[in-house]
Write a protein that holds these residues in place. Structure first.
Motif, PDB file in Angstrom:
ATOM      1  N   ILE A  44      16.736  -0.302 -35.476  1.00  0.00           N
ATOM      2  CA  ILE A  44      16.546   0.823 -34.359  1.00  0.00           C
ATOM      3  C   ILE A  44      16.614   1.956 -35.016  1.00  0.00           C
ATOM      4  N   ILE A  45      15.535   2.821 -34.830  1.00  0.00           N
ATOM      5  CA  ILE A  45      15.449   4.234 -35.461  1.00  0.00           C
ATOM      6  C   ILE A  45      15.800   5.340 -34.161  1.00  0.00           C
ATOM      7  N   TYR A  46      14.850   5.210 -33.074  1.00  0.00           N
ATOM      8  CA  TYR A  46      14.929   5.921 -32.167  1.00  0.00           C
ATOM      9  C   TYR A  46      15.124   5.426 -30.892  1.00  0.00           C
ATOM     10  N   PHE A  47      15.793   6.066 -30.014  1.00  0.00           N
ATOM     11  CA  PHE A  47      15.928   5.449 -28.434  1.00  0.00           C
ATOM     12  C   PHE A  47      15.018   6.402 -27.647  1.00  0.00           C
ATOM     13  N   TYR A  48      13.895   6.011 -26.832  1.00  0.00           N
ATOM     14  CA  TYR A  48      12.994   6.594 -26.077  1.00  0.00           C
ATOM     15  C   TYR A  48      13.810   6.784 -24.488  1.00  0.00           C
ATOM     16  N   VAL A  49      13.532   7.935 -24.192  1.00  0.00           N
ATOM     17  CA  VAL A  49      14.159   8.391 -22.819  1.00  0.00           C
ATOM     18  C   VAL A  49      13.067   8.280 -21.888  1.00  0.00           C
ATOM     19  N   THR A  50      13.052   7.681 -20.544  1.00  0.00           N
ATOM     20  CA  THR A  50      11.863   7.789 -19.814  1.00  0.00           C
ATOM     21  C   THR A  50      12.314   8.131 -18.471  1.00  0.00           C
ATOM     22  N   GLY A  51      11.603   8.620 -17.559  1.00  0.00           N
ATOM     23  CA  GLY A  51      11.890   9.086 -16.154  1.00  0.00           C
ATOM     24  C   GLY A  51      11.233   8.151 -15.298  1.00  0.00           C
ATOM     25  N   GLU A  52      10.720   8.825 -14.009  1.00  0.00           N
ATOM     26  CA  GLU A  52      10.221   7.938 -13.018  1.00  0.00           C
ATOM     27  C   GLU A  52       9.043   7.164 -13.627  1.00  0.00           C
ATOM     28  N   ASP A  53       8.726   6.043 -13.209  1.00  0.00           N
ATOM     29  CA  ASP A  53       7.399   5.242 -13.347  1.00  0.00           C
ATOM     30  C   ASP A  53       7.355   5.053 -15.108  1.00  0.00           C
ATOM     31  N   GLY A  54       8.450   5.041 -15.634  1.00  0.00           N
ATOM     32  CA  GLY A  54       8.413   4.907 -16.935  1.00  0.00           C
ATOM     33  C   GLY A  54       7.706   5.802 -17.940  1.00  0.00           C
ATOM     34  N   VAL A  55       7.530   7.226 -17.367  1.00  0.00           N
ATOM     35  CA  VAL A  55       7.052   8.133 -18.111  1.00  0.00           C
ATOM     36  C   VAL A  55       7.981   8.625 -19.304  1.00  0.00           C
ATOM     37  N   LEU A  56       7.303   8.708 -20.638  1.00  0.00           N
ATOM     38  CA  LEU A  56       7.966   9.216 -21.755  1.00  0.00           C
ATOM     39  C   LEU A  56       8.632  10.798 -21.503  1.00  0.00           C
ATOM     40  N   GLU A  57       9.855  10.915 -21.365  1.00  0.00           N
ATOM     41  CA  GLU A  57      10.378  12.210 -21.254  1.00  0.00           C
ATOM     42  C   GLU A  57      10.895  12.862 -22.424  1.00  0.00           C
ATOM     43  N   GLY A  58      11.331  11.977 -23.709  1.00  0.00           N
ATOM     44  CA  GLY A  58      12.122  12.478 -24.568  1.00  0.00           C
ATOM     45  C   GLY A  58      12.305  11.415 -25.501  1.00  0.00           C
ATOM     46  N   VAL A  59      13.088  11.608 -26.937  1.00  0.00           N
ATOM     47  CA  VAL A  59      13.347  10.825 -27.759  1.00  0.00           C
ATOM     48  C   VAL A  59      14.825  10.985 -28.030  1.00  0.00           C
ATOM     49  N   LEU A  60      15.616  10.107 -28.418  1.00  0.00           N
ATOM     50  CA  LEU A  60      16.936  10.275 -28.900  1.00  0.00           C
ATOM     51  C   LEU A  60      17.095   9.585 -30.007  1.00  0.00           C
ATOM     52  N   PRO A  61      17.414  10.315 -31.105  1.00  0.00           N
ATOM     53  CA  PRO A  61      17.738   9.659 -32.478  1.00  0.00           C
ATOM     54  C   PRO A  61      19.021   8.814 -32.338  1.00  0.00           C
ATOM     55  N   THR A  62      19.279   7.955 -33.074  1.00  0.00           N
ATOM     56  CA  THR A  62      20.479   7.106 -33.070  1.00  0.00           C
ATOM     57  C   THR A  62      21.705   7.897 -33.305  1.00  0.00           C
ATOM     58  N   ARG A  63      21.512   8.816 -34.420  1.00  0.00           N
ATOM     59  CA  ARG A  63      22.656   9.590 -34.774  1.00  0.00           C
ATOM     60  C   ARG A  63      23.164  10.550 -33.704  1.00  0.00           C
ATOM     61  N   ARG A  64      22.359  11.098 -33.062  1.00  0.00           N
ATOM     62  CA  ARG A  64      22.591  11.950 -31.746  1.00  0.00           C
ATOM     63  C   ARG A  64      23.389  11.091 -30.748  1.00  0.00           C
ATOM     64  N   LEU A  65      22.811   9.992 -30.546  1.00  0.00           N
ATOM     65  CA  LEU A  65      23.427   8.941 -29.462  1.00  0.00           C
ATOM     66  C   LEU A  65      24.774   8.611 -29.708  1.00  0.00           C
ATOM     67  N   LEU A  66      25.055   8.649 -31.027  1.00  0.00           N
ATOM     68  CA  LEU A  66      26.516   8.214 -31.424  1.00  0.00           C
ATOM     69  C   LEU A  66      27.495   9.304 -31.718  1.00  0.00           C
ATOM     70  N   THR A  67      26.983  10.509 -31.857  1.00  0.00           N
ATOM     71  CA  THR A  67      27.972  11.697 -32.204  1.00  0.00           C
ATOM     72  C   THR A  67      28.073  12.539 -30.806  1.00  0.00           C
ATOM     73  N   GLU A  68      27.232  12.594 -29.828  1.00  0.00           N
ATOM     74  CA  GLU A  68      27.516  13.608 -28.746  1.00  0.00           C
ATOM     75  C   GLU A  68      28.369  13.050 -27.722  1.00  0.00           C
ATOM     76  N   PRO A  69      29.014  13.724 -27.101  1.00  0.00           N
ATOM     77  CA  PRO A  69      30.331  13.567 -25.973  1.00  0.00           C
ATOM     78  C   PRO A  69      29.640  12.624 -25.184  1.00  0.00           C
ATOM     79  N   LEU A  70      30.512  11.614 -24.625  1.00  0.00           N
ATOM     80  CA  LEU A  70      30.435  10.499 -23.663  1.00  0.00           C
ATOM     81  C   LEU A  70      29.687  10.946 -22.385  1.00  0.00           C
ATOM     82  N   GLU A  71      30.090  12.132 -21.854  1.00  0.00           N
ATOM     83  CA  GLU A  71      29.795  12.708 -20.915  1.00  0.00           C
ATOM     84  C   GLU A  71      28.494  13.449 -20.591  1.00  0.00           C
TER      85      GLU A  71
END
Length: 330
Positions: A44-71
């Motif tokens: 896994i390199i990147y996690f892709y963030v989608t909104g309504e109807d599966g439209v791509l809104e952004g990308v979340l690198p793995t490092r950022r997902l693991l280091t940002e606050p849970l809330e």
């Protein structure tokens, strides 16, 4: 690089359909819980963030997902400017994006920005390695006097036409060697020890010549064989051949003397190995370069021709030096 036809294929044919997608309404903690429940593939390199109807809104690198606050909401930490590959793009266009942006993966999206797949940089490395392996095999066959691509698709009669002409050089070279050995039959009869090492001397000459051919062909991939280039290549190969010839000749001479305690035979056989190694090395440089100048394919022309000439030179050195030394010193 890859063949041009391969690079024009649609990028969707190379996409992975197993990719992680997270809803933009989630928080980091919720996203991690979801990933644990659903599981992810190995790489896994990147996690892709989608909104309504599966439209791509952004990308979340793995490092950022693991280091940002849970809330923290995904919307606040995702990268909104996403470089994506359209589904109509070709593999060549995708390759240009990898080179330009240095990313490890790109999402492939349709006209509505919905993700249809993910293209990993591993696709290019695997394809390039496969093609490079094919090129190496074709180079190997060509140094033997044939093209692997032609032989595979050829009929039996066509394969004969492609292969036999280059085998003639081996037949002619072998015939010349037989005649040469016959011319020195008197020397061979007087010094039967020469016959014992004949195979070794010929084998060394061919091995050294094949090495020089391989080095020269590799060098000609990168530069055009001009006169200046040829002089430099010959000079470098001559120094190398003197070192190789001295080492091989000295070792073979020691073997002869240890076995038979005949210093004249050791000097004769060791000296002929020294001279034949030098001539074989120089032939391995000159014949491919001359073949290129004459508009011949050096890979095909150099292999059988160089080895045949190397055998003739080796025997000439072997018997000629022996006859001269025994006439002077015996």
């Amino acid at each position: 690089m890859l063949p041009s036809l391969e690079m024009q294929r649609p990028v969707l044919e190379f996409c992975s359909m197993d990719f992680p997608v997270l809803d933009s309404s989630l928080h980091i903690g919720e996203a991690l819980d979801l990933i644990r429940k659903q599981g992810v593939r190995e790489k896994i390199i990147y996690f892709y963030v989608t909104g309504e109807d599966g439209v791509l809104e952004g990308v979340l690198p793995t490092r950022r997902l693991l280091t940002e606050p849970l809330e923290m909401p995904l919307r606040d930490c995702m990268i909104r400017r996403v470089v994506a590959i359209p589904t109509k793009a070709t593999l060549l266009e995708a390759c240009e994006l990898f080179v330009l942006h240095k990313f490890l993966a790109f999402p492939v999206v349709d006209e509505r920005r919905r993700i249809r797949g993910v293209l990993d940089v591993g696709v290019f490395t695997e394809e390039v390695l496969d093609f490079a392996e094919h090129e190496r095999m074709d180079d190997l066959f060509q140094t033997l006097g044939v093209r692997s691509s032609e032989i595979r698709s050829a009929s039996s009669s066509r394969a004969f036409v492609l292969r036999f002409p280059w085998l003639l050089s081996t037949i002619l070279g072998g015939t010349a060697c037989a005649l040469l050995a016959g011319a020195f039959s008197e020397t061979l009869e007087k010094q039967i020890l020469l016959a014992f090492f004949l195979t070794l001397v010929l084998g060394l000459g061919e091995s050294v010549s094949a090495q020089s051919i391989a080095v020269t062909l590799q060098a000609m991939h990168k530069s055009k064989p001009t006169l200046l280039w040829m002089i430099g290549a010959v000079r470098k190969e001559f120094v190398t051949s003197v070192l190789l010839g001295g080492a091989c000749g000295g070792l073979v001479g020691m073997i002869v003397y240890t076995w038979k305690h005949d210093w004249l035979a050791a000097l004769s056989i060791g000296g002929s190995v020294f001279l034949s190694t030098i001539s074989a090395c120089l032939l391995g440089v000159l014949i491919p370069a001359i073949s290129r100048v004459l508009k011949l394919d050096p890979k095909i022309a150099a292999g059988p021709l160089t080895l045949a000439i190397a055998d003739i030179c080796t025997l000439s050195c072997y018997f000629g030096l022996a006859k001269m030394l025994y006439a002077i010193l015996a």
